[in-house]
Design a protein around this motif. Structure first.
Motif, PDB file in Angstrom:
ATOM      1  N   PHE A 107     -25.884 -45.281  23.938  1.00  0.00           N
ATOM      2  CA  PHE A 107     -26.240 -43.896  24.190  1.00  0.00           C
ATOM      3  C   PHE A 107     -27.521 -43.835  25.006  1.00  0.00           C
ATOM      4  CE2 PHE A 107     -26.016 -39.561  23.893  1.00  0.00           C
ATOM      5  CZ  PHE A 107     -27.097 -38.967  23.265  1.00  0.00           C
ATOM      6  N   THR A 108     -27.559 -42.989  26.007  1.00  0.00           N
ATOM      7  CA  THR A 108     -28.684 -42.938  26.923  1.00  0.00           C
ATOM      8  C   THR A 108     -30.005 -42.634  26.218  1.00  0.00           C
ATOM      9  OG1 THR A 108     -27.177 -42.142  28.636  1.00  0.00           O
ATOM     10  CG2 THR A 108     -29.524 -41.903  29.057  1.00  0.00           C
ATOM     11  N   TRP A 109     -29.983 -41.703  25.268  1.00  0.00           N
ATOM     12  CA  TRP A 109     -31.223 -41.329  24.590  1.00  0.00           C
ATOM     13  C   TRP A 109     -31.784 -42.501  23.796  1.00  0.00           C
ATOM     14  CZ3 TRP A 109     -33.904 -36.843  25.093  1.00  0.00           C
ATOM     15  CH2 TRP A 109     -33.272 -35.801  25.772  1.00  0.00           C
ATOM     16  N   TYR A 110     -30.912 -43.235  23.089  1.00  0.00           N
ATOM     17  CA  TYR A 110     -31.378 -44.405  22.341  1.00  0.00           C
ATOM     18  C   TYR A 110     -32.007 -45.426  23.286  1.00  0.00           C
ATOM     19  CZ  TYR A 110     -28.731 -42.750  18.277  1.00  0.00           C
ATOM     20  OH  TYR A 110     -28.265 -42.019  17.236  1.00  0.00           O
ATOM     21  N   THR A 111     -31.318 -45.691  24.390  1.00  0.00           N
ATOM     22  CA  THR A 111     -31.808 -46.691  25.348  1.00  0.00           C
ATOM     23  C   THR A 111     -33.141 -46.280  25.946  1.00  0.00           C
ATOM     24  OG1 THR A 111     -29.502 -47.190  25.898  1.00  0.00           O
ATOM     25  CG2 THR A 111     -31.190 -48.025  27.393  1.00  0.00           C
ATOM     26  N   ALA A 112     -33.240 -45.009  26.364  1.00  0.00           N
ATOM     27  CA  ALA A 112     -34.493 -44.520  26.962  1.00  0.00           C
ATOM     28  C   ALA A 112     -35.634 -44.539  25.956  1.00  0.00           C
ATOM     29  CB  ALA A 112     -34.284 -43.110  27.509  1.00  0.00           C
ATOM     30  N   ALA A 113     -35.344 -44.156  24.704  1.00  0.00           N
ATOM     31  CA  ALA A 113     -36.386 -44.174  23.666  1.00  0.00           C
ATOM     32  C   ALA A 113     -36.842 -45.594  23.375  1.00  0.00           C
ATOM     33  CB  ALA A 113     -35.852 -43.525  22.389  1.00  0.00           C
ATOM     34  N   TYR A 114     -35.901 -46.520  23.367  1.00  0.00           N
ATOM     35  CA  TYR A 114     -36.234 -47.930  23.107  1.00  0.00           C
ATOM     36  C   TYR A 114     -37.068 -48.510  24.257  1.00  0.00           C
ATOM     37  CZ  TYR A 114     -35.543 -52.862  21.912  1.00  0.00           C
ATOM     38  OH  TYR A 114     -35.741 -54.183  21.590  1.00  0.00           O
ATOM     39  N   ASN A 115     -36.644 -48.260  25.494  1.00  0.00           N
ATOM     40  CA  ASN A 115     -37.331 -48.838  26.649  1.00  0.00           C
ATOM     41  C   ASN A 115     -38.727 -48.262  26.840  1.00  0.00           C
ATOM     42  OD1 ASN A 115     -35.091 -50.426  27.218  1.00  0.00           O
ATOM     43  ND2 ASN A 115     -34.221 -48.960  28.662  1.00  0.00           N
ATOM     44  N   ASN A 116     -38.933 -47.000  26.468  1.00  0.00           N
ATOM     45  CA  ASN A 116     -40.237 -46.356  26.657  1.00  0.00           C
ATOM     46  C   ASN A 116     -41.112 -46.404  25.412  1.00  0.00           C
ATOM     47  OD1 ASN A 116     -40.269 -44.950  29.472  1.00  0.00           O
ATOM     48  ND2 ASN A 116     -38.235 -44.507  28.653  1.00  0.00           N
ATOM     49  N   LYS A 117     -40.696 -47.180  24.410  1.00  0.00           N
ATOM     50  CA  LYS A 117     -41.478 -47.434  23.193  1.00  0.00           C
ATOM     51  C   LYS A 117     -41.778 -46.157  22.399  1.00  0.00           C
ATOM     52  CE  LYS A 117     -43.667 -51.590  25.091  1.00  0.00           C
ATOM     53  NZ  LYS A 117     -44.924 -52.292  25.365  1.00  0.00           N
ATOM     54  N   VAL A 118     -40.858 -45.208  22.469  1.00  0.00           N
ATOM     55  CA  VAL A 118     -41.019 -43.989  21.660  1.00  0.00           C
ATOM     56  C   VAL A 118     -40.950 -44.338  20.180  1.00  0.00           C
ATOM     57  CG1 VAL A 118     -40.003 -41.736  21.108  1.00  0.00           C
ATOM     58  CG2 VAL A 118     -40.096 -42.524  23.485  1.00  0.00           C
ATOM     59  N   ILE A 119     -40.073 -45.272  19.837  1.00  0.00           N
ATOM     60  CA  ILE A 119     -39.906 -45.684  18.437  1.00  0.00           C
ATOM     61  C   ILE A 119     -41.186 -46.336  17.922  1.00  0.00           C
ATOM     62  CG2 ILE A 119     -38.557 -47.164  16.891  1.00  0.00           C
ATOM     63  CD1 ILE A 119     -36.249 -46.761  18.946  1.00  0.00           C
ATOM     64  N   ASN A 120     -41.862 -47.123  18.759  1.00  0.00           N
ATOM     65  CA  ASN A 120     -43.138 -47.736  18.371  1.00  0.00           C
ATOM     66  C   ASN A 120     -44.164 -46.663  18.014  1.00  0.00           C
ATOM     67  OD1 ASN A 120     -41.531 -49.537  19.934  1.00  0.00           O
ATOM     68  ND2 ASN A 120     -43.263 -50.907  20.122  1.00  0.00           N
ATOM     69  N   SER A 121     -44.249 -45.620  18.844  1.00  0.00           N
ATOM     70  CA  SER A 121     -45.210 -44.549  18.587  1.00  0.00           C
ATOM     71  C   SER A 121     -44.885 -43.801  17.298  1.00  0.00           C
ATOM     72  CB  SER A 121     -45.234 -43.576  19.774  1.00  0.00           C
ATOM     73  OG  SER A 121     -45.742 -44.215  20.923  1.00  0.00           O
ATOM     74  N   LEU A 122     -43.591 -43.568  17.044  1.00  0.00           N
ATOM     75  CA  LEU A 122     -43.200 -42.905  15.803  1.00  0.00           C
ATOM     76  C   LEU A 122     -43.611 -43.732  14.579  1.00  0.00           C
ATOM     77  CD1 LEU A 122     -39.659 -41.526  16.734  1.00  0.00           C
ATOM     78  CD2 LEU A 122     -41.709 -40.185  16.249  1.00  0.00           C
ATOM     79  N   CYS A 123     -43.422 -45.042  14.680  1.00  0.00           N
ATOM     80  CA  CYS A 123     -43.831 -45.935  13.587  1.00  0.00           C
ATOM     81  C   CYS A 123     -45.344 -45.889  13.372  1.00  0.00           C
ATOM     82  CB  CYS A 123     -43.373 -47.359  13.875  1.00  0.00           C
ATOM     83  SG  CYS A 123     -41.573 -47.590  13.828  1.00  0.00           S
ATOM     84  N   HIS A 124     -46.108 -45.899  14.463  1.00  0.00           N
ATOM     85  CA  HIS A 124     -47.562 -45.806  14.347  1.00  0.00           C
ATOM     86  C   HIS A 124     -47.957 -44.488  13.686  1.00  0.00           C
ATOM     87  CE1 HIS A 124     -47.603 -49.366  16.613  1.00  0.00           C
ATOM     88  NE2 HIS A 124     -47.643 -48.856  17.832  1.00  0.00           N
ATOM     89  N   PHE A 125     -47.267 -43.413  14.050  1.00  0.00           N
ATOM     90  CA  PHE A 125     -47.559 -42.094  13.496  1.00  0.00           C
ATOM     91  C   PHE A 125     -47.291 -42.075  11.986  1.00  0.00           C
ATOM     92  CE2 PHE A 125     -47.672 -37.505  13.333  1.00  0.00           C
ATOM     93  CZ  PHE A 125     -48.517 -37.181  14.391  1.00  0.00           C
ATOM     94  N   ILE A 126     -46.160 -42.633  11.591  1.00  0.00           N
ATOM     95  CA  ILE A 126     -45.812 -42.698  10.161  1.00  0.00           C
ATOM     96  C   ILE A 126     -46.828 -43.544   9.400  1.00  0.00           C
ATOM     97  CG2 ILE A 126     -44.075 -43.538   8.527  1.00  0.00           C
ATOM     98  CD1 ILE A 126     -41.959 -42.837  10.637  1.00  0.00           C
ATOM     99  N   THR A 127     -47.226 -44.656   9.999  1.00  0.00           N
ATOM    100  CA  THR A 127     -48.217 -45.539   9.365  1.00  0.00           C
ATOM    101  C   THR A 127     -49.535 -44.819   9.130  1.00  0.00           C
ATOM    102  OG1 THR A 127     -47.217 -47.492  10.391  1.00  0.00           O
ATOM    103  CG2 THR A 127     -49.473 -47.716   9.589  1.00  0.00           C
ATOM    104  N   LEU A 128     -50.004 -44.109  10.153  1.00  0.00           N
ATOM    105  CA  LEU A 128     -51.285 -43.417  10.019  1.00  0.00           C
ATOM    106  C   LEU A 128     -51.191 -42.277   9.003  1.00  0.00           C
ATOM    107  CD1 LEU A 128     -54.152 -43.467  11.127  1.00  0.00           C
ATOM    108  CD2 LEU A 128     -53.461 -41.795  12.850  1.00  0.00           C
ATOM    109  N   ALA A 129     -50.048 -41.570   8.984  1.00  0.00           N
ATOM    110  CA  ALA A 129     -49.861 -40.496   8.001  1.00  0.00           C
ATOM    111  C   ALA A 129     -49.854 -41.063   6.582  1.00  0.00           C
ATOM    112  CB  ALA A 129     -48.564 -39.749   8.286  1.00  0.00           C
ATOM    113  N   THR A 130     -49.193 -42.220   6.427  1.00  0.00           N
ATOM    114  CA  THR A 130     -49.175 -42.881   5.113  1.00  0.00           C
ATOM    115  C   THR A 130     -50.576 -43.317   4.699  1.00  0.00           C
ATOM    116  OG1 THR A 130     -46.945 -43.681   5.581  1.00  0.00           O
ATOM    117  CG2 THR A 130     -48.131 -44.754   3.792  1.00  0.00           C
ATOM    118  N   LEU A 131     -51.330 -43.849   5.657  1.00  0.00           N
ATOM    119  CA  LEU A 131     -52.702 -44.273   5.387  1.00  0.00           C
ATOM    120  C   LEU A 131     -53.555 -43.082   4.950  1.00  0.00           C
ATOM    121  CD1 LEU A 131     -55.015 -46.365   5.482  1.00  0.00           C
ATOM    122  CD2 LEU A 131     -55.262 -45.808   7.921  1.00  0.00           C
ATOM    123  N   TYR A 132     -53.400 -41.960   5.627  1.00  0.00           N
ATOM    124  CA  TYR A 132     -54.178 -40.760   5.274  1.00  0.00           C
ATOM    125  C   TYR A 132     -53.843 -40.299   3.856  1.00  0.00           C
ATOM    126  CZ  TYR A 132     -56.013 -36.016   5.481  1.00  0.00           C
ATOM    127  OH  TYR A 132     -56.696 -34.858   5.215  1.00  0.00           O
TER     128      TYR A 132
END
Length: 405
Positions: A61-86
């Motif tokens: 799927f194009t959206w999955y591929t584009a999100a993976y290639n542009n590291k959108v998933i990495n940023s979401l993980c960082h966001f979740i990590t920081l929210a959990t830390l807070y």
């Protein structure tokens, strides 16, 4: 809380001063939290990327591929990590010193702003990638608007970080910067003009990536390879790259060859320059010689009927209807083009005289080839003029050759 109590009791056994003891406890807890946070982020990111990769391989799927290639998933993980830390810090850790708590709070706030800007920027790149593969006019507007919005978000993020650091309300900091509007507009002039140009190009559908354009004043002639918020890149036919402001695409005289490519025809507009001294009226013998050309036979017969011969001299009367070699050659060229298999018969075919020059009289050939490909066009044009230049001798015409000094 158990970990906090355990660390405090462990350090308490060292017999340190209470002030130093609290600092050591705080330092150990911060180091521990940092290590656990990075470990949590690493594991979360690995799991998310693994799942995303499986989805890409399965559905492509194009959206999955584009999100993976542009590291959108990495940023979401960082966001979740920081929210959990807070959440963990606010619920389970209470540092005795308010200064440390304030520093940690500010650091987390700034981290949230940074990650939000990073996430938005990567989502923007993802949208651009998805729209780019279509290569249509809307892609230019999407790219320009997305890049412009990203810059605005970065500016707002920087203002928010400043407001956190200086302990001022966001509106106060933003309002103080409004006084610098003129300076900001001047600095971001190209960005604003680029955004406007992108919207205009998309709405009028005059250009897109891959189009062949020419800007004579800028010595640009080639294909567009990129149009972004600030500049456009054109690969010239000599393989050089020209970069021009995006706004120049709508503000300066520009020639687009896309309509020609879509119609799959290309214009020939070239002149032959003749020596006027070689022009003459045709006599009967000349006409008989030219009748060997099949395409001229009917034309010459129709003209012969209108001409009268002087009974005394056996020549055509000087004050009667007569034809010239240049006029006959003009008609020959016209008939030749009308029967040429590589010349479009649906477009204009014209052979005309231009104003005489000090070098001679130009005879212009105006027609369209059946193929717009550059190489094929040049071959057809060269073949036509090879033939015309050679056959002028049969009409007694002289091509002008100006000697160079």
């Amino acid at each position: 809380m158990n970990i906090h109590v355990y660390i405090y009791e462990l350090i308490n056994k060292w017999g340190l001063n209470s002030y130093i003891e609290n600092i050591v406890v705080a330092a150990i807890e911060i180091i521990l939290i940092t290590v656990v946070t990075f470990l949590f982020d690493f594991i979360l990111k690995k799991i998310a990327l693994f799942i995303s990769w499986k989805l890409i391989k399965k559905d492509k799927f194009t959206w999955y591929t584009a999100a993976y290639n542009n590291k959108v998933i990495n940023s979401l993980c960082h966001f979740i990590t920081l929210a959990t830390l807070y959440f963990v810090l606010s619920e389970f850790f209470t540092f005795k010193y308010s200064l440390i708590s304030k520093i940690i709070d500010k650091t987390i706030y700034i981290g949230f702003v940074y990650l939000f800007i990073q996430l938005f920027s990567r989502v923007t790149d993802m949208i651009i990638d998805i729209s780019t593969h279509k290569n249509d006019h809307r892609m230019i507007a999407i790219r320009s608007i997305a890049q412009f919005t990203r810059i605005m978000f970065i500016i707002l993020g920087v203002i928010f970080i400043i407001s956190v650091l200086v302990k001022e309300d966001f509106k106060v900091v933003f309002g103080s910067l409004s006084a610098l509007t003129a300076v900001i507009v001047l600095v971001f002039k190209d960005v604003i003009l680029g955004a406007v140009a992108g919207v205009q190009i998309a709405s009028t559908k005059i250009l897109k990536v891959g189009d062949w354009i020419a800007l004579p004043k800028e010595e640009v002639d080639g294909k567009i390879i990129e149009i972004n918020l600030v500049s456009a890149k054109i690969r010239n036919w000599d393989k050089t790259i020209s970069t021009i402001p995006t706004y120049d695409l709508i503000s300066k005289p520009l020639k687009s060859y896309e309509a020609m490519k879509e119609a799959n025809v290309r214009r020939i507009k070239r002149s032959l320059i003749f020596n006027v001294k070689s022009f003459k009226f045709l006599e009967e013998a000349d006409i008989e010689d030219l009748e060997k050309f099949n395409i001229l036979r009917d034309y010459l017969e129709s003209k012969r009927v209108l001409m009268t011969i002087d009974e005394k001299t056996g020549r055509y009367r000087a004050n009667g209807k007569r034809i010239t070699n240049i006029g006959t050659f003009r008609k020959y060229t016209e008939f030749y083009l009308e029967k040429h298999p590589d010349i479009s018969q649906d477009e204009t075919i014209m052979v005309r005289q231009l104003d005489p020059t000090p070098y001679g009289m130009p005879l212009e050939v105006y027609c369209f080839t059946e193929d717009s490909d550059w190489k094929i066009f040049e071959q057809i044009q060269s073949d036509i003029f090879d033939h015309l230049l050679t056959i002028t001798q049969d009409f007694g015409l002289e091509i002008v050759q100006v000697a160079q000094k």
